[in-house]
Every structure is written in C-alpha cells, then in structure tokens.
Motif scaffolding. Structure first.
Motif, short mmCIF file in Angstrom:
data_model
loop_
_atom_site.label_atom_id
_atom_site.label_comp_id
_atom_site.label_asym_id
_atom_site.label_seq_id
_atom_site.Cartn_x
_atom_site.Cartn_y
_atom_site.Cartn_z
N ARG A 1 13.41 -23.39 3.69
CA ARG A 1 12.41 -22.96 2.72
C ARG A 1 13.07 -22.04 1.68
O ARG A 1 13.97 -21.26 2.01
CB ARG A 1 11.28 -22.22 3.40
CG ARG A 1 10.55 -23.05 4.45
CD ARG A 1 9.73 -24.14 3.80
NE ARG A 1 8.88 -24.85 4.76
CZ ARG A 1 9.08 -26.08 5.15
NH1 ARG A 1 10.11 -26.76 4.68
NH2 ARG A 1 8.26 -26.66 6.01
N TYR B 1 11.86 -19.42 0.20
CA TYR B 1 11.45 -18.01 0.24
C TYR B 1 11.19 -17.56 1.67
O TYR B 1 10.81 -18.35 2.55
CB TYR B 1 10.19 -17.78 -0.60
CG TYR B 1 10.40 -18.08 -2.06
CD1 TYR B 1 11.10 -17.20 -2.88
CD2 TYR B 1 9.91 -19.25 -2.63
CE1 TYR B 1 11.32 -17.47 -4.22
CE2 TYR B 1 10.11 -19.54 -3.98
CZ TYR B 1 10.83 -18.65 -4.76
OH TYR B 1 11.04 -18.92 -6.09
N ASP B 2 11.38 -16.25 1.88
CA ASP B 2 11.03 -15.63 3.15
C ASP B 2 9.60 -15.09 3.13
O ASP B 2 8.96 -14.98 4.18
CB ASP B 2 11.99 -14.46 3.46
CG ASP B 2 13.43 -14.92 3.55
OD1 ASP B 2 13.69 -15.88 4.30
OD2 ASP B 2 14.29 -14.33 2.85
N HIS B 3 9.13 -14.73 1.94
CA HIS B 3 7.80 -14.16 1.79
C HIS B 3 7.20 -14.66 0.47
O HIS B 3 7.91 -14.73 -0.55
CB HIS B 3 7.83 -12.63 1.77
CG HIS B 3 8.69 -12.02 2.84
ND1 HIS B 3 8.28 -11.92 4.14
CD2 HIS B 3 9.95 -11.50 2.79
CE1 HIS B 3 9.24 -11.35 4.86
NE2 HIS B 3 10.27 -11.09 4.06
N VAL C 1 7.31 -21.36 2.19
CA VAL C 1 7.72 -20.32 3.12
C VAL C 1 7.40 -20.78 4.54
O VAL C 1 6.36 -21.40 4.78
CB VAL C 1 7.00 -18.98 2.80
CG1 VAL C 1 5.49 -19.12 2.90
CG2 VAL C 1 7.50 -17.85 3.69
N ASP D 1 4.51 -14.01 6.27
CA ASP D 1 4.86 -15.17 5.44
C ASP D 1 4.12 -15.15 4.11
O ASP D 1 4.73 -15.14 3.04
CB ASP D 1 4.64 -16.48 6.20
CG ASP D 1 3.24 -16.60 6.80
OD1 ASP D 1 2.45 -15.64 6.69
OD2 ASP D 1 2.93 -17.66 7.38
#
Length: 698
Positions: free
Chosen positions: A439, A441-443, A464, A470
């Motif tokens: 993904r 992004y992490d957040h 994410v 998330d």
C-alpha cells in the motif's frame, strides 16, 4: 513560581478584542506572572457571591476576572471585558467542584435561585416535569448537584433550560440537554460525562486540583515566554491552534479506523492536521486528503503553519482523492483525457436523443453515479437486482433494461475515446491498488469526509492496509454540499467504539451559530453510518453581534451596500485577507469583486485554479468557502432567484426524493457559507429574499 491557568472562555474573549487591547492584556498578564506571588495587581471585589474572584486592571476601560483559590499559587483567568460588563458577569457567579468529574464549575447562583423560586410560585400539577422519567440516583451519578437537582425537578419546558445556557454549570447543562433530547442516562454518561469523570476521590473544596483536572477547559502556562507563545499568534495561526479538548482525538492510538464529528467550527480540521503531523513524526507515510483542490490547498497552507520540519512535511501528501487516483492510474495504466462536467453532460444528452428515452441526462448521470458506481455494478443482471435507496423515481424491469443499455453505451464511449471521468478514474485506481504488492500509505486522514462519493472511499480504503490507526475521518453531514451519500459500513469501513464528537464551536459566535443552525431546523440528516445526526449540544462560548441582514431593490444597490460594509470592517482594523465574500454563482462573485476593486478595496477572486492574493479580500462561491474561515464574512445574492439555484435542483415531477435532497443540499450550502465567519456576518439579497432566510429568522 505562580501558575496562571488560561480558561478557554478567555481565549475567545481575546480573539474578539481589538488589537491594541489584546496587546495590553498580554502585557498585564505577563507582569502578573512575574510579580503576582504577593497578590499585587489583584483587586478585591465588593458585593459578589464568591470572594475567590478578584479583578485585574487591563487599562482604564477593561478588567479581567481571576479566580484565586485559597492556598497555592495557581490562578485562573476567566473573563476579560469592559469594566461594567466584567463586574456584571462576576457579581452573582460562584465556583464549585463537580463531584463526578472533579472539575471546576462556574454558575450564576442568582439566576438559578430566582428561576427555582419563580417555578415554585407558578408550578402546576397539570404540567409534567420534563425529567420525571429520570431518577435522582441517575441524575446524581451524572454529576447533577443539590442546587441543580431542585432546578431539574421543577423544569417543565426545555426552552427554559436552553435560555440558561452560559448561566448553569456547563457539564450539568450538557447532561440535562442530552436527557431532554431523548438520550438515556447511559448514553449521556458515555457521550458527555464519562470522558471527564475523575477516577480519584474528590475534595469539594480543592479548586486547585479541580482546575488541574480541566485539561479540556484550562491551559496551564508557566512564565511569560509560554504565555506569549500561546497568545502571540496572528489570525492565521489560530486556524491550527489545538484546544485541549481536541488533543485526545488528535494524538490517540486507535485499533482501527477512527473518526471525529461535530458541527461547524468545532475544530475537526485542526484535529486532522495535528494527527497528520503526529503520525508523520512517528515515521509514517501519511495521506491528508479531502474533496476539492481549494480545500487541499488550504490544508497544505495550514500544515506549513503547524510544521516547519521539511523531513516531517515530506512524509505527508496533501492531495484530493481524485489527484491520488489520477496519479495511480496514469502511472500504472496510462494517461487518458479527463472529461469535464459539461462535456460529460453532452455525452449523456446525445445518448438520450439517440435512444429516445423519456429520461433526462441528469437522471441518467445520477443513476450511474449513485447506483451503478456506488455499488460497483458491472452487468445488466447486477443492475436489475440493485437496491436504489434514495432514488425517488421507480423503474420497472423494462425501464431498468433501457437505463442499463444507456449506461453501458456511455461507459463504452468513454473507453473508445480514451476518456475518463473523475469517478471512473477512481474505479480504475481501486483495481490498480488491488494489484500492488504494498500500500502507498501507512495512514490516511480524511477531512470534510461527508462529501466523498463511494468510489472515492474505495480508493482510500485500498490505499492503506487495514489495521491500527489506518483511517482517521473528520466529518459533519450537516455540511454536505455535494450529492454524495454513503454508508461506510457498506464499503468495509467500521468505526464501532472509535468515534469522538466535539461540540464546542471555537470559531463562530453564538449569535452567528444560532442563526445559521435555524436554517437546518427540522431537516433529517444522517451520519456516515446512516444513523440520524443532530446539532443538539453544538454551541459557542463567545458572543458578538447578531448577523446583519440587508435586502436591496437591485443588484447594484446590494453591491454598493457591500462596499460600505467592508469599508467599515477595514476601518475597524480587520485585515483584508481576514474578510471573505461568498456568492451562490460565479457571476455574482465576479460582480462583487469588480465592485470592490472599483471602490478602491483590494479584492481577488478565489477559483479552482487560483488562490486569493495576500492583502486582498477573498471573493468566491459558497462551494469554495468550504473549509475556509474569516473574521468577517459577507454572504451575498441570497435571493429567491439564486438560492436554491434552479440548475442545481431536480424538478419535483421528475424525482421527488432527489428534489428534496437537492433542496436540502442548497440549504446546507448557505449554512456552510454563514458559519465561515468568526465575528461578523453580513447577509444580503436583492429582490425577493430566499425562503431559507425566512426559515432562519423564525
């Protein structure tokens, strides 16, 4: 060393004071911090109910009210006002400790006692008390004290309760308002009391400990440097100031997706900004996103005010969902021509003519968006079985088959011509994300989430990995100004137990907020999970002038009056960029900007591709006011011919449900524009006023 607690009410007082007075306040408090250990600068007040209140001189006209507990060196500044107003405020007030929350409370003793006495004289057995269904034990468990219990037991009209807002202890007022709105004692505990309940034994006489528990209402500062850092903020920096009440939502750790909800000006965007910085500082890759490019630019500007570390900023992408989707699709699938709205409408019109359909292009387009794309339908069978909740016009099997063939033709034309709409780009982006090994992004943090279409939510869900922290969502469905309705549950986004509601409006005066909320009275508005949403309990704790309403005979007369209003604001010391002008149409907005420029007032038009110039009044449409805020706002052209806008409302005979939704959306649009104002609101029209204004004035 003395510690000075700055009460939230004072923060609001400071904002509305003129700048020379603000500077004197800061100088006075700084001097107090340095020398007040002997009680110097504090003056004893006569004829008051609580001798722990003292006054502090700001200048010959202004006074501050300070709470001075017995023993210790913690002081709390509660109020700044003119000499007479400050003394009138403090005369009958008393400080106490709530035995459930452990927090300091301030009440107007005289008002409460007089109200109880008046109700005793006029009580009637034929009128039932509104809280007779709630036991004493439950009321006491929720923090209702002896005096307030007597008041509660005699109350027969919720209007009397609402009239005493600001006079009653605030937590106890919120408890009663929640019960009056139909909440159960358990719901009130969870939503109002539980987050502030004190775990330790409470001393009813220890105001110092009570003040220290009030991280949600009092900011404790030590020394002049910290004090100056808190107050020496230009107007722009107030946009990113995180109030203590919002801190837990911004910095909390969640097991999954979380959200913050609340009415206008309650600081949801500020929470989102601080959360983005917080997660980026921990090393995460963060997407801070919203719906429109104007909002994204505003978020990026605010983020730069909040964070100066380029390394942290480099871990935060501030993009619209459409920008995220287009980047992904362009990189992994290939570029295509983006079809703008008018060209898309032309394609639908041609299909309607070719097929001789008894349906409008608007109906087909919305059927594609609200049913086919919203439910990821890819076949005729799927469409024949699809739920059409919220679509007022019924379609039989034969009609559905005709509609599907038209939609299929539209989608085929897009593919043949290498065209994409914003929505079809998002659909393609979800496919791309499903095929990626990791993904991006992490957040993901979503601001103004109520305006996102389901296809955009699917992009965010896929961007994410599901897990702790998330997704973080900031929303208020009362500010939904685009026709995008969604149930997050249906997209696989679950919020159970991870939702925070903020109620205190930190931006708008009570007078502006009440006037604006009246426009939505009686409207049934659901939250992002399909449950009823309410503005009950949303309040401002700062007061100011009532909104100024003006009707003109002609457009030119209305604009001439607008010029005079803005000249008055500028003469009072309001900077040009602290003034916003909102119109329903671009034509009216450009006319206003031209009128201001001709009158010698620097003004610039804020558009999709252009920001306002520094040192200029910002003029724009009501839609582009979303997410912005100004000290003073003029909402113009609120005429029956412009609001609701005819081209934005589906005819009643075509689809009654969609018509009602469209009218509600136009009402929400005026609500959004009006609540962009912090201190002053001017609303004007020419000719016949909008019916929305009549509702707001009732």
């Amino acid at each position: 060393m003395p510690r000075l607690g700055i009460h939230q009410d004072f923060l609001q007082d400071l904002i509305r004071l003129e700048r020379p007075v603000q500077q004197k306040v800061v100088q006075t408090i700084t001097k107090f911090e340095q020398t007040s250990h002997t009680g110097a600068h504090l003056e004893k007040l006569r004829d008051i109910r609580d001798e722990r209140f003292k006054s502090i001189r700001i200048d010959h006209k202004y006074r501050g009210i300070v709470l001075v507990p017995q023993g210790g060196d913690t002081f709390t500044l509660l109020r700044v006002d003119t000499h007479d107003e400050a003394y009138a405020w403090v005369r009958h007030r008393r400080a106490s400790v709530n035995m459930v929350t452990g927090c300091m409370e301030i009440r107007d003793d005289a008002i409460i006692d007089d109200t109880i006495e008046g109700m005793t004289r006029t009580s009637s057995k034929s009128v039932r008390p509104i809280f007779e269904h709630v036991s004493d034990a439950d009321l006491i468990r929720l923090g209702i004290d002896e005096q307030m219990l007597r008041f509660t037991r005699m109350l027969t009209d919720v209007a009397m309760l609402e009239a005493l807002d600001g006079k009653l202890p605030q937590i106890q007022y919120d408890v009663l308002l929640g019960l009056a709105a139909g909440m159960s004692p358990e719901e009130v505990w969870n939503d109002v009391v539980g987050t502030t309940a004190a775990p330790e034994k409470i001393d009813p006489d220890d105001l110092i400990a009570a003040t220290q528990r009030m991280s949600h209402k009092v900011a404790l500062v030590e020394g002049p440097e910290e004090l100056m850092e808190l107050f020496a903020k230009p107007f722009a920096k107030w946009r990113v100031y995180l109030h203590p009440l919002q801190r837990e939502a911004a910095y909390g750790s969640y097991t999954g997706t979380a959200q913050v909800t609340g009415g206008p000006g309650t600081g949801k965007t500020v929470v989102a900004l601080h959360r983005a910085r917080h997660l980026a500082r921990q090393g995460g890759r963060v997407l801070l996103t919203t719906f429109t490019a104007t909002l994204a630019r505003s978020l990026a500007e605010s983020l730069r005010l909040l964070e100066t570390d380029d390394e942290v900023l480099g871990r935060i992408d501030v993009l619209t969902v459409d920008q995220v989707a287009r980047r992904l699709v362009d990189e992994h699938v290939g570029k295509a021509t983006l079809v703008r709205e008018e060209e898309e409408k032309d394609i639908w019109r041609r299909i309607v003519r070719r097929r001789s359909l008894d349906l409008s292009e608007r109906f087909l387009r919305e059927e594609w968006r609200q049913v086919v794309l919203a439910q990821t339908i890819t076949s005729a069978d799927g469409y024949l079985q699809a739920r059409r909740t919220g679509r007022g016009r019924r379609l039989g099997p034969l009609q559905r088959a005709q509609v599907w063939r038209a939609i299929d033709e539209f989608q085929q034309e897009l593919a043949d011509r290498n065209y994409r709409t914003f929505e079809s780009t998002c659909v393609e982006a979800v496919r791309v994300l499903a095929e990626l090994n990791a993904r991006p992004y992490d957040h993901v943090i979503v601001d103004e989430a109520q305006d996102l279409h389901p296809v955009r939510w699917r992009v965010l869900r896929a961007a994410v990995a599901e897990g702790p922290n998330d997704l973080f969502i900031a929303s208020d469905t009362h500010q939904r100004i685009y026709d995008n309705r969604v149930s997050l549950n249906s997209i696989g986004i679950r919020l159970t137990g991870r939702s925070t509601r903020v109620r205190i409006n930190y931006r708008t005066t009570e007078e502006i907020l009440n006037w604006s909320c009246a426009m939505l009275a009686g409207e049934k508005i659901d939250d992002l999970d399909g449950r009823p949403s309410s503005l009950i309990g949303c309040r401002s704790e700062v007061h100011g002038a009532r909104p100024d309403l003006y009707g003109a005979p002609t457009k030119n007369a209305e604009l001439a009056h607008l010029v005079e209003i803005l000249r008055g604001w500028l003469a009072a010391g309001v900077d040009p960029e602290e003034i916003g002008v909102a119109a329903r149409s671009e034509t009216m907005g450009h006319s206003a900007a031209d009128a201001l420029i001709r009158a010698g007032i620097d003004a610039s038009y804020l558009s999709r591709d252009r920001d306002g110039l520094d040192g200029h009044v910002r003029v724009t449409t009501m839609h582009r006011m979303k997410g912005l805020e100004f000290r003073c706002v003029a909402v113009i052209g609120v005429s029956a011919s412009q609001l609701p806008a005819a081209n934005a409302v589906t005819p009643l005979d075509e689809d009654a449900t969609t018509h009602a939704n469209d009218v509600q959306r136009e009402r929400c649009l005026l609500f959004v524009a009006a609540t962009r104002a912090r201190e002053r609101l001017h609303v004007s029209w020419h000719g016949e006023p909008s019916a929305f204004l009549n509702l707001a004035s009732d």
